[in-house]
Design a protein around this motif. Sequence first.
Motif: not given
Length: 161
Positions: A116-131
């Motif tokens: 899954w890929r974050q849409l370019d129109s979504d301007t929020v940065t995620a704090d996402l890590a493996a697991a």
Amino acid sequence: MIRFWARLAVGVAAIVALAPAGHADVWSDLQACRKLGDAERLACFDRVLAQHDTAAAPVATRPEAPAAVKPTFGEDRLPQSETAAKEPESMVAKVASVRWNAFKHFTVTLDNGQVWRQLDSDTVTADLAAAATVKITRGFLSSYSLSIEGAWGTFKVKRIK
């Protein structure tokens, strides 16, 4: 209705009058055809036209039947019964890997193999890590939202694999 027939008669008379010499008997042949029943009348008209037109094209045959339409055509617009199997509205999975692009948008590979890929129109940065555990839900107009367990907010995503 009378005007239609009058116009038709005038049109046929004009065509007959403008026809080359030797075709004057077309009108009398067409008049004879008018006295026949429906099926015979049509065959008579075709025969008269073929006899009097030196460059007559072959009489048209019936068009071929259209190609068979798939039985599932249009089913997507039918109302769904309550017993019909529905796709789940959400799924939960673990993140196997995360990649970031230059705009700080993520692409996640889940433990089930989906990407899954974050849409370019979504301007929020995620704090996402493996697991991390994520939940993907259906949104409005075939959109999808990803939320991270234990974090605030959602991210608009699309499935690429």
